[in-house]
Design a protein around this motif. Structure first.
Motif, PDB file in Angstrom:
ATOM      1  N   ASP A   4       0.821  -1.227   0.000  1.00  0.00           N
ATOM      2  CA  ASP A   4       0.000   0.000   0.000  1.00  0.00           C
ATOM      3  C   ASP A   4       0.846   1.265   0.000  1.00  0.00           C
ATOM      4  O   ASP A   4       0.531   2.231   0.697  1.00  0.00           O
ATOM      5  CB  ASP A   4      -0.913   0.072   1.246  1.00  0.00           C
ATOM      6  N   PHE A   5       1.929   1.267  -0.778  1.00  0.00           N
ATOM      7  CA  PHE A   5       2.765   2.470  -0.825  1.00  0.00           C
ATOM      8  C   PHE A   5       1.974   3.647  -1.397  1.00  0.00           C
ATOM      9  O   PHE A   5       1.251   3.507  -2.371  1.00  0.00           O
ATOM     10  CB  PHE A   5       4.009   2.224  -1.687  1.00  0.00           C
ATOM     11  N   ALA A   6       2.092   4.803  -0.742  1.00  0.00           N
ATOM     12  CA  ALA A   6       1.477   6.014  -1.275  1.00  0.00           C
ATOM     13  C   ALA A   6       2.431   7.184  -1.105  1.00  0.00           C
ATOM     14  O   ALA A   6       3.108   7.310  -0.082  1.00  0.00           O
ATOM     15  CB  ALA A   6       0.159   6.298  -0.562  1.00  0.00           C
ATOM     16  N   SER A   7       2.494   8.008  -2.143  1.00  0.00           N
ATOM     17  CA  SER A   7       3.350   9.193  -2.072  1.00  0.00           C
ATOM     18  C   SER A   7       2.443  10.417  -2.044  1.00  0.00           C
ATOM     19  O   SER A   7       1.573  10.564  -2.889  1.00  0.00           O
ATOM     20  CB  SER A   7       4.254   9.194  -3.305  1.00  0.00           C
ATOM     21  N   ILE A   8       2.612  11.239  -1.031  1.00  0.00           N
ATOM     22  CA  ILE A   8       1.782  12.432  -0.905  1.00  0.00           C
ATOM     23  C   ILE A   8       2.657  13.621  -1.279  1.00  0.00           C
ATOM     24  O   ILE A   8       3.527  14.015  -0.496  1.00  0.00           O
ATOM     25  CB  ILE A   8       1.192  12.552   0.519  1.00  0.00           C
ATOM     26  N   THR A   9       2.469  14.161  -2.478  1.00  0.00           N
ATOM     27  CA  THR A   9       3.403  15.162  -2.992  1.00  0.00           C
ATOM     28  C   THR A   9       3.541  16.347  -2.059  1.00  0.00           C
ATOM     29  O   THR A   9       2.561  16.871  -1.556  1.00  0.00           O
ATOM     30  CB  THR A   9       3.002  15.690  -4.390  1.00  0.00           C
ATOM     31  N   GLY A  10       4.785  16.727  -1.837  1.00  0.00           N
ATOM     32  CA  GLY A  10       5.072  17.875  -0.990  1.00  0.00           C
ATOM     33  C   GLY A  10       4.991  17.562   0.492  1.00  0.00           C
ATOM     34  O   GLY A  10       5.235  18.428   1.331  1.00  0.00           O
ATOM     35  N   LYS A  11       4.658  16.331   0.854  1.00  0.00           N
ATOM     36  CA  LYS A  11       4.512  15.987   2.274  1.00  0.00           C
ATOM     37  C   LYS A  11       5.319  14.759   2.682  1.00  0.00           C
ATOM     38  O   LYS A  11       5.991  14.769   3.701  1.00  0.00           O
ATOM     39  CB  LYS A  11       3.033  15.765   2.607  1.00  0.00           C
ATOM     40  N   GLY A  12       5.262  13.695   1.898  1.00  0.00           N
ATOM     41  CA  GLY A  12       6.017  12.504   2.258  1.00  0.00           C
ATOM     42  C   GLY A  12       5.429  11.231   1.697  1.00  0.00           C
ATOM     43  O   GLY A  12       4.720  11.264   0.685  1.00  0.00           O
TER      44      GLY A  12
END
Ligand code: ADP
Ligand code: MG
Length: 343
Positions: A90-98
């Motif tokens: 369940d990898f997720a990248s939250i742009t500008g946050k982590g």
């Protein structure tokens, strides 16, 4: 283009070349430019009973799925310490946050304060964590929080040294009358620490990726001619929004696509040279227009007979052909002078 190649500057179109001369503001993404762009992990701190190894091992496992330069630093740091990696679900990248994910049945998150706020981490603890992070930040480090199963578990600090050529590049840009604005998603403290040593005119920190183009738009609304230099990671819309987008050669293909100018060697001094080139080329084009028109504006009326009634003078077709060729020769000779322009 021959000139550009030796300077490591690629100018994609005439529009970019023409605009460069008028640029009065340069917006720079901190990581893409100013610094070496090769961030390194410099410290690992563990909290709440977690160990440093646990913290780094989980953080690095998570970052293996990310393409962010910070991720590379963290993965590299774990490898340098001979740590092993686990698989992430369940990898997720939250742009500008982590980034977030599940590793060994643990919910792991890694990023800035905004990420922790998004994840609703206990606010009392956020103050203490932030205070702890500020020490590294005032030394220009990027400090990120690691959260394991909703518990703050550690702090990771990454340093990206200022490029050797940057102070000189900034001096040259200032001498050319250009104001420098640093734009970054990193914390205000880190950004100011970098800016202070560099004589930057204005700092825009904690800017989310989608707001970067807005910063450029605001400067344009205040009648500035804006060049934006970035690496294309999160800043491609800002590159496209600027009057001139400048892709740093160390960056991504996206950057080069959104930008009119590419600094192949990633050296900001290329901008000053490119501006000299722009000025020389534009002056040359204006001179060439003069050469092209002067023969015609004299020759055409004479051929049409304006001097005939008084002087009995007409332009013979043979002379007209010679004048036409002279026009072309003047233009070409003048253009060739560009090869000797001092940049
Ligand atoms: P920049 O403007 O410096 O390119 P970004 O918008 O990419 O910054 O990221 C802003 C901040 O979000 C970073 O300083 C970091 O704290 C956090 N962040 C973003 N991506 C990651 C990641 N993959 N891992 C850890 N932290 C991240
Ligand atoms: Mg970036």
């Amino acid at each position: 283009t021959g000139k550009g190649a030796t300077l490591g500057v690629l100018i994609k179109n005439a529009e970019a070349l023409e605009t460069l001369e008028k640029v009065d503001t340069l917006v720079i993404d901190k990581t893409g430019t100013l610094t070496e762009g090769k961030p390194e992990l410099v410290s690992v701190e563990a909290l709440n009973g977690f160990t440093e190894t646990q913290v780094l091992q989980l953080a690095a496992s998570l970052e293996r799925a990310s393409e962010h330069p910070l991720a590379e630093a963290i993965v590299g740091g774990a490898m340098a310490r001979d740590l092993s990696f686990s698989d992430t679900d369940d990898f997720a990248s939250i742009t500008g946050k982590g980034v977030t994910g599940t590793i060994d049945n643990k919910a792991v998150a890694l990023g800035n304060l905004q990420l922790l706020e998004t994840l609703n981490i206990d606010s009392a603890e956020l103050d203490t964590l932030t205070r702890q992070a500020e020490t590294g930040r005032s030394a220009a480090q990027t400090v990120m929080f690691v959260v394991i199963d909703d518990q703050p578990a550690g702090l990771l600090a990454v340093a990206d040294p200022i490029k050797d050529s940057t102070p000189e590049a900034i001096r040259e840009l200032h001498a050319a009358g250009i104001k420098i604005v640093m734009l970054t998603g990193d914390s205000r403290t880190t950004a100011n620490a970098v800016a202070d040593t560099l004589n930057i005119d204005r700092v825009e920190a904690e800017v989310l990726p989608e707001q970067k183009a807005d910063v450029v738009r605001q400067l344009q609304a205040a009648d500035h001619i804006v060049a934006m230099a970035g690496d294309g990671i999160n800043d491609a819309p800002a590159l496209a929004q600027a009057h001139v987008g400048i892709a740093m050669g160390t960056g991504t293909d996206v950057a080069m696509e959104s930008a009119g100018v590419t600094l192949v060697k990633g050296d900001l001094r290329g901008i000053v040279r490119a501006r000299h080139l722009s000025r020389a080329v534009m002056r040359n084009i204006r001179q060439n227009l003069f050469f092209a028109f002067i023969y015609n504006s004299l020759g055409v009326p004479i051929a049409a007979g304006v001097l005939y009634p008084v002087f009995g003078l007409l332009l013979s077709p043979m002379l007209a052909a010679v004048a036409m060729s002279f026009s072309s020769v003047s233009v070409i000779t003048n253009s060739l002078r560009l090869r000797h322009t001092q940049l």
